[in-house]
Design a protein around this motif. Structure first.
Motif, PDB file in Angstrom:
ATOM      1  N   LEU A  14       0.856  -1.180   0.000  1.00  0.00           N
ATOM      2  CA  LEU A  14       0.000   0.000   0.000  1.00  0.00           C
ATOM      3  C   LEU A  14       0.897   1.237   0.000  1.00  0.00           C
ATOM      4  O   LEU A  14       1.810   1.346   0.818  1.00  0.00           O
ATOM      5  N   PRO A  15       0.662   2.191  -0.901  1.00  0.00           N
ATOM      6  CA  PRO A  15       1.576   3.348  -0.983  1.00  0.00           C
ATOM      7  C   PRO A  15       1.502   4.237   0.253  1.00  0.00           C
ATOM      8  O   PRO A  15       2.440   4.975   0.544  1.00  0.00           O
ATOM      9  N   LEU A  16       0.414   4.178   0.970  1.00  0.00           N
ATOM     10  CA  LEU A  16       0.261   5.008   2.163  1.00  0.00           C
ATOM     11  C   LEU A  16       0.574   4.168   3.408  1.00  0.00           C
ATOM     12  O   LEU A  16       0.203   2.996   3.499  1.00  0.00           O
ATOM     13  N   GLN A  17       1.217   4.777   4.400  1.00  0.00           N
ATOM     14  CA  GLN A  17       1.560   4.047   5.633  1.00  0.00           C
ATOM     15  C   GLN A  17       0.318   3.880   6.498  1.00  0.00           C
ATOM     16  O   GLN A  17      -0.412   4.830   6.748  1.00  0.00           O
ATOM     17  N   ILE A  18       0.105   2.656   6.931  1.00  0.00           N
ATOM     18  CA  ILE A  18      -1.065   2.341   7.748  1.00  0.00           C
ATOM     19  C   ILE A  18      -0.788   2.729   9.198  1.00  0.00           C
ATOM     20  O   ILE A  18       0.263   2.393   9.768  1.00  0.00           O
ATOM     21  N   ASP A  19      -1.756   3.457   9.803  1.00  0.00           N
ATOM     22  CA  ASP A  19      -1.626   3.845  11.211  1.00  0.00           C
ATOM     23  C   ASP A  19      -2.629   3.145  12.128  1.00  0.00           C
ATOM     24  O   ASP A  19      -2.411   3.055  13.336  1.00  0.00           O
ATOM     25  N   LYS A  33      -1.337   7.350   7.575  1.00  0.00           N
ATOM     26  CA  LYS A  33      -0.591   8.423   8.222  1.00  0.00           C
ATOM     27  C   LYS A  33      -0.935   9.804   7.658  1.00  0.00           C
ATOM     28  O   LYS A  33      -1.067  10.770   8.420  1.00  0.00           O
ATOM     29  N   PRO A  34      -1.164   9.924   6.332  1.00  0.00           N
ATOM     30  CA  PRO A  34      -1.535  11.250   5.802  1.00  0.00           C
ATOM     31  C   PRO A  34      -2.949  11.671   6.181  1.00  0.00           C
ATOM     32  O   PRO A  34      -3.355  12.798   5.890  1.00  0.00           O
ATOM     33  N   GLY A  35      -3.737  10.787   6.786  1.00  0.00           N
ATOM     34  CA  GLY A  35      -5.100  11.137   7.191  1.00  0.00           C
ATOM     35  C   GLY A  35      -6.161  10.658   6.230  1.00  0.00           C
ATOM     36  O   GLY A  35      -7.336  11.046   6.345  1.00  0.00           O
ATOM     37  N   HIS A  36      -5.781   9.756   5.306  1.00  0.00           N
ATOM     38  CA  HIS A  36      -6.776   9.186   4.401  1.00  0.00           C
ATOM     39  C   HIS A  36      -7.491   8.029   5.102  1.00  0.00           C
ATOM     40  O   HIS A  36      -6.861   7.247   5.823  1.00  0.00           O
ATOM     41  N   LEU A  37      -8.775   7.920   4.848  1.00  0.00           N
ATOM     42  CA  LEU A  37      -9.559   6.776   5.362  1.00  0.00           C
ATOM     43  C   LEU A  37     -10.018   5.946   4.186  1.00  0.00           C
ATOM     44  O   LEU A  37     -10.719   6.433   3.285  1.00  0.00           O
ATOM     45  N   LEU A  38      -9.605   4.648   4.170  1.00  0.00           N
ATOM     46  CA  LEU A  38      -9.903   3.756   3.055  1.00  0.00           C
ATOM     47  C   LEU A  38     -10.886   2.693   3.529  1.00  0.00           C
ATOM     48  O   LEU A  38     -10.704   2.093   4.594  1.00  0.00           O
ATOM     49  N   ILE A 283     -12.766 -13.771  11.864  1.00  0.00           N
ATOM     50  CA  ILE A 283     -12.366 -12.744  10.881  1.00  0.00           C
ATOM     51  C   ILE A 283     -11.321 -11.864  11.557  1.00  0.00           C
ATOM     52  O   ILE A 283     -11.642 -10.998  12.380  1.00  0.00           O
ATOM     53  N   VAL A 284     -10.051 -12.113  11.250  1.00  0.00           N
ATOM     54  CA  VAL A 284      -8.943 -11.417  11.887  1.00  0.00           C
ATOM     55  C   VAL A 284      -8.037 -10.834  10.806  1.00  0.00           C
ATOM     56  O   VAL A 284      -7.683 -11.522   9.836  1.00  0.00           O
ATOM     57  N   TYR A 285      -7.681  -9.569  10.993  1.00  0.00           N
ATOM     58  CA  TYR A 285      -6.769  -8.891  10.067  1.00  0.00           C
ATOM     59  C   TYR A 285      -5.523  -8.471  10.830  1.00  0.00           C
ATOM     60  O   TYR A 285      -5.591  -7.969  11.963  1.00  0.00           O
ATOM     61  N   VAL A 286      -4.376  -8.659  10.150  1.00  0.00           N
ATOM     62  CA  VAL A 286      -3.092  -8.226  10.688  1.00  0.00           C
ATOM     63  C   VAL A 286      -2.469  -7.296   9.658  1.00  0.00           C
ATOM     64  O   VAL A 286      -2.532  -7.560   8.441  1.00  0.00           O
ATOM     65  N   ALA A 287      -1.872  -6.208  10.137  1.00  0.00           N
ATOM     66  CA  ALA A 287      -1.295  -5.241   9.199  1.00  0.00           C
ATOM     67  C   ALA A 287       0.089  -4.825   9.646  1.00  0.00           C
ATOM     68  O   ALA A 287       0.395  -4.758  10.844  1.00  0.00           O
ATOM     69  N   SER A 288       0.932  -4.532   8.635  1.00  0.00           N
ATOM     70  CA  SER A 288       2.210  -3.856   8.870  1.00  0.00           C
ATOM     71  C   SER A 288       2.057  -2.439   8.348  1.00  0.00           C
ATOM     72  O   SER A 288       0.930  -1.965   8.132  1.00  0.00           O
ATOM     73  N   ASN A 289       3.158  -1.759   8.068  1.00  0.00           N
ATOM     74  CA  ASN A 289       3.039  -0.375   7.579  1.00  0.00           C
ATOM     75  C   ASN A 289       2.400  -0.303   6.207  1.00  0.00           C
ATOM     76  O   ASN A 289       1.686   0.658   5.899  1.00  0.00           O
ATOM     77  N   HIS A 290       2.619  -1.339   5.356  1.00  0.00           N
ATOM     78  CA  HIS A 290       2.125  -1.262   3.980  1.00  0.00           C
ATOM     79  C   HIS A 290       1.423  -2.540   3.535  1.00  0.00           C
ATOM     80  O   HIS A 290       1.057  -2.652   2.360  1.00  0.00           O
ATOM     81  N   PHE A 291       1.223  -3.514   4.433  1.00  0.00           N
ATOM     82  CA  PHE A 291       0.596  -4.777   4.057  1.00  0.00           C
ATOM     83  C   PHE A 291      -0.547  -5.088   5.027  1.00  0.00           C
ATOM     84  O   PHE A 291      -0.490  -4.730   6.211  1.00  0.00           O
ATOM     85  N   VAL A 292      -1.565  -5.782   4.491  1.00  0.00           N
ATOM     86  CA  VAL A 292      -2.663  -6.295   5.331  1.00  0.00           C
ATOM     87  C   VAL A 292      -2.873  -7.755   4.973  1.00  0.00           C
ATOM     88  O   VAL A 292      -2.974  -8.099   3.782  1.00  0.00           O
ATOM     89  N   TRP A 293      -2.927  -8.598   6.013  1.00  0.00           N
ATOM     90  CA  TRP A 293      -3.200 -10.018   5.818  1.00  0.00           C
ATOM     91  C   TRP A 293      -4.479 -10.405   6.584  1.00  0.00           C
ATOM     92  O   TRP A 293      -4.819  -9.793   7.596  1.00  0.00           O
ATOM     93  N   ARG A 294      -5.119 -11.400   6.084  1.00  0.00           N
ATOM     94  CA  ARG A 294      -6.259 -11.971   6.824  1.00  0.00           C
ATOM     95  C   ARG A 294      -5.861 -13.364   7.296  1.00  0.00           C
ATOM     96  O   ARG A 294      -5.352 -14.173   6.507  1.00  0.00           O
TER      97      ARG A 294
END
Length: 875
Positions: A14-19, A33-38, A283-294
């Protein structure tokens, strides 16, 4: 370890950093981090672990800084921490609903859906604003203050609701704040070396609290509920609870563990994971700064198979309970529980194993079969088990038997309550295909017999209480064999007694009575046993009592005379005949017990006792008379020495005091050449006073006995006895012919008159004589001075009686006059019934009806007069 989850990439590079993350149902919210909500929609492909990911909405101007997201799907709202304030948006449109103005400067919040007493859900929120905690609740599309703010010692770094408490992690310590109105604070423990504290809510209302690489589960009271903490391989940065697992995000991978039992289940390597969130169960999601896994759960059936292979039965059981797939869920759970209990037994955790078996409906015989030598070999061969049974040492076997005793006692109690149910027993096999026992009686028989064997191995003192149970179902032949083998003859007697095998029990007592070291040596136990048998087993009593009667007649007689209901109700006539036939010397003490102790008034036993006394006295008298030297006279009746004196005293005393024997039937048994004292008592009981007195006066020449006889028989109220002193006077003055006694075989001199004795009777007993009849009996030449004392006494008695009668007459006359005066007084009272006179009970007019008047003047209808003694106005 086994695979519980499979990681599936959802978002990559993901180009945007996940917070932050939040999810519900098939939706995933990503705050950057930039304040976008996806907003992504994630749909699973049927039959595979692939997902279709669609970006449904992107809000680039949501906020300058998205710090925390929380979705409340029930209210269709999104609660978020934006630029250090709490905002609430519509979940579908992202339109702002409200901003909590008071929460400006917030650094953290936590929400909780509380179940109210009415069943509704209420949203609560706790917000950390600097060093304060603010509490809110959601109502009418607004957050309202729940109660006053709480001051904290530091700025909260992590927190979570714990029922009616909030667990807060500060930089150095964890605290628990109670929502009890007072804000009671409980210090828990330090945070450890980790940079950030970690508090995560659990599904059961508790919280998981991190301390370095350990995690402790805490209740709302601040009590650690787990014996031991979870130990992670690194320090967790985030956690999510997915029962029965708890998933922790570690710096380099995701680790999955089970809380109970404490077990490492799986490690999933992911690229620098930081966040974890859940959209509900599985239903569990795990995320890093740029990746999301289920994390997609592996099928429960697959997990269970793997766990059963690894013998992790507790975890398999938890998974089976939450398995909602088609199939027989109850049967699978039961199967796993059986395997779990069996495995505990193989691990030699006998108490735990029996506790699990106790909660199951497993056939008790299959549980008993786990132990050696407790079941019949033929039946034991039919039982099959998942694995070979362990070999137990002597100490282990004793411990195992104790656990089995507790299990069987519980099962026995349950079966006894259902014994009369018509439905067959619903036990299930430990292994499919193994036969089970349907009959409750058969099961109880096996259980009781097994308990007997276990008690013999562990606690012999419990054997007797088991055998004494009224509903004891021990198998007779098997129990008999093992008790004999263990030389437990006292317990064997109890078994025979409870099963009604009295002859076997008494034979064992007889066999053991002569053995030197036997606890049953002697005759005491036989006596006690025979005393309890009762009249229905009279034949057995007569069969086994003779050997006791022969060696100890005194104790043997207690079989028939003990103060027990069973003994008192024995047929006494049959017992008497038995004793007379074989043990005649005991018939007299038995009859004495019947008469004197049991107070039997029946003439039959009184007659027989007299006959037996007579028989003994006659035999002893003959020996006594033959032993007397020539010319020496026999002593007075009852004064003889030895047994003769004893039995003759008993005979004389019994003839005197008993009122139940039949003298007319007995007198013919007495001899005509002796025992005249006894004959006199019989004649007196028959009312033949003159014949009795003839014996005392003219044969025995004992005037004292004659007067004693008159004293005991005199009664002014009984026609035949009121002239007994007159008969004595006649016997002294005008004795009858010697033949008045009948065929007496004794040489008797002609009776002579005894004027002096007659005059003494007149003087001493004048009040008991008819004066005119007594004077008429006196000889014509009797002088007045000889009877002066008699006449004076008579005249004094007459004068005294006259004075008494005169006084009594005067008293009666005075009473008569008093009653007459009272009668006249009451007859003067008038009772006028007018037309207006009414009844004091029914309030109706008396009129011409019958009426009753009370002494106080109250008049009522006769029909209304229910109680003549109490006026209705006084009630």
């Amino acid at each position: 370890m086994h695979d519980a989850y499979e990681p599936v990439p959802i978002l990559e590079k993901l180009p945007l950093q996940i917070d932050c993350l939040a999810a519900w149902e098939e939706w995933l919210l990503v705050g950057t981090k930039p304040g976008h909500l996806l907003l992504y929609r994630i749909k699973k492909d049927a039959g595979t672990n692939r997902f279709e990911v669609t970006l449904e909405k992107s809000n680039k101007n949501f906020s300058k800084k998205i710090q925390q997201l929380y979705v409340v799907s029930q209210y269709k709202i999104l609660v978020s921490l934006l630029e250090n304030n709490i905002h609430v948006h519509d979940l579908l449109t992202f339109q702002q609903i409200t901003v909590v103005a008071k929460a400006k400067g917030a650094t953290l919040f936590t929400c909780d859906l509380q179940q109210t007493s009415t069943g509704e859900e209420r949203l609560r929120m706790c917000v950390a604003v600097k060093k304060k905690l603010q509490l809110y609740y959601w109502q009418d599309r607004e957050f309202h203050e729940l109660q006053g703010d709480f001051s904290a010692s530091d700025i909260p770094k992590s927190m979570a609701w714990c029922e009616n408490s909030i667990c807060v992690g500060f930089k150095r310590d964890y605290y628990l704040i109670r929502m009890d109105g007072r804000g009671t604070i409980k210090d828990l423990f330090p945070t450890g070396k980790q940079l950030e504290p970690l508090v995560a809510p659990l599904a059961d209302g508790k919280v998981a609290v991190g301390q370095d690489d350990l995690t402790v589960v805490v209740s709302e009271e601040g009590v650690c509920t787990q014996k031991c903490a979870l130990n992670w391989t690194d320090i967790p940065v985030a956690m999510e609870h997915q029962p029965p697992y708890i998933i922790a995000v570690l710096p380099r991978y995701v680790e999955i563990r089970a809380l109970e039992p404490r077990l490492l289940v799986q490690s999933v390597e992911l690229q620098r994971p930081r966040f974890i969130t859940s959209a509900g169960q599985n239903i569990v999601y795990v995320a890093s700064n740029h990746f999301v896994w289920r994390l997609v759960p592996v099928s429960i059936a697959t997990q269970i198979r793997q766990l059963l292979q690894d013998k992790q039965f507790e975890l398999a059981l938890q998974l089976a309970m939450k398995d909602d797939s088609d199939g027989d869920k109850k049967q699978q759970i039961h199967h796993i529980q059986n395997l779990y209990a069996f495995n505990l037994f193989c691990q030699k955790r006998f108490d735990d194993s029996m506790q699990v078996f106790g909660k199951l409906g497993t056939d008790p015989t299959h549980v008993i079969g786990l132990y050696p030598d407790l079941l019949p070999s033929d039946y034991r061969k039919q039982l099959h088990y998942p694995n070979p049974l362990p070999t137990l040492s002597v100490a282990e076997l004793e411990k195992a038997h104790l656990a089995l005793i507790d299990y069987l006692t519980q099962k026995r109690s349950h079966l006894v309550k259902q014994l009369n149910d018509s439905d067959p027993s619903t036990t299930s096999p430990l292994m499919e295909g193994t036969p089970t026992i349907k009959s409750r009686k058969k099961l109880l028989q096996i259980i009781d017999t097994t308990l007997l064997k276990c008690y013999l191995h562990t606690n012999v003192a419990m054997v007797s209480p088991l055998l004494r149970l009224e509903n004891n179902h021990c198998h007779i032949e098997e129990s008999e064999y093992i008790l004999k083998k263990a030389h437990k003859y006292s317990e064997l007697i109890i078994l025979y007694e409870k099963k009604g095998l009295h002859q076997k029990a008494l034979q064992v007592l007889l066999d053991q009575s002569t053995k030197a070291n036997s606890p049953l040596k002697g005759h005491e136990r036989t006596v006690q046993y025979l005393q309890r048998l009762g009249g229905e087993n009279l034949g057995i009593i007569f069969e086994f009592s003779p050997w006791v009667l022969k060696i100890c007649s005194e104790d043997g007689l207690k079989i028939f005379t003990e103060d027990l209901t069973e003994v008192e109700t024995l047929p006494r006539d049959k017992v008497l005949n038995f004793l007379k036939e074989g043990f005649k010397e005991l018939a007299i003490p038995y009859l004495e017990h019947i008469v004197y102790v049991w107070d039997d008034k029946g003439p039959e036993f009184h007659n027989v006792l007299i006959q037996l006394y007579l028989e003994r006295v006659q035999g002893l008298m003959k020996q006594y008379l033959n032993s007397l030297p020539e010319g020496v006279a026999a002593v007075a009746a009852g004064k003889e020495e030895g047994d003769l004196g004893e039995f003759r005293n008993k005979l004389l005393s019994f003839l005197d005091i008993s009122t139940s024997y039949e003298p007319a039937r007995l007198i013919s048994d007495f001899p005509f050449d002796g025992l005249l004292e006894e004959r006199a008592l019989l004649l007196g009981r028959m009312g033949k006073h003159e014949q009795a007195l003839f014996i005392y006066v003219h044969i025995l020449n004992d005037t004292g006995m004659a007067e004693g006889y008159c004293h005991s028989h005199y009664s002014s109220a009984v026609e035949g006895n009121k002239d007994v002193y007159l008969s004595l006077l006649r016997m002294y003055l005008s004795p009858p012919d010697v033949h008045c006694l009948g065929p007496i075989k004794m040489e008797l001199s002609e009776p002579r008159a005894n004027l002096q004795a007659a005059l003494r009777v007149l003087e001493l007993h004048h009040s008991k004589l008819d004066t005119s009849k007594a004077v008429n009996l006196l000889p014509a030449n009797t002088q007045i001075r000889e009877i002066r004392v008699f006449l004076e006494s008579v005249l004094e008695e007459k004068a005294r009686r006259k004075r008494c009668n005169q006084v009594l007459k005067s008293l009666l006359q005075a009473e008569f006059l008093r009653v007459q005066e009272e009668r006249i007084f009451h007859q003067q009272v008038k009772c006028v019934i007018t037309e207006e006179k009414t009844c004091r009970v029914c309030r109706k007019k008396i009129g011409t009806s019958a009426f009753a008047r009370y002494p106080n003047g109250v008049v009522v209808h006769y029909f209304c007069c229910k109680d003549r003694g109490t006026c209705p106005t006084e009630q």
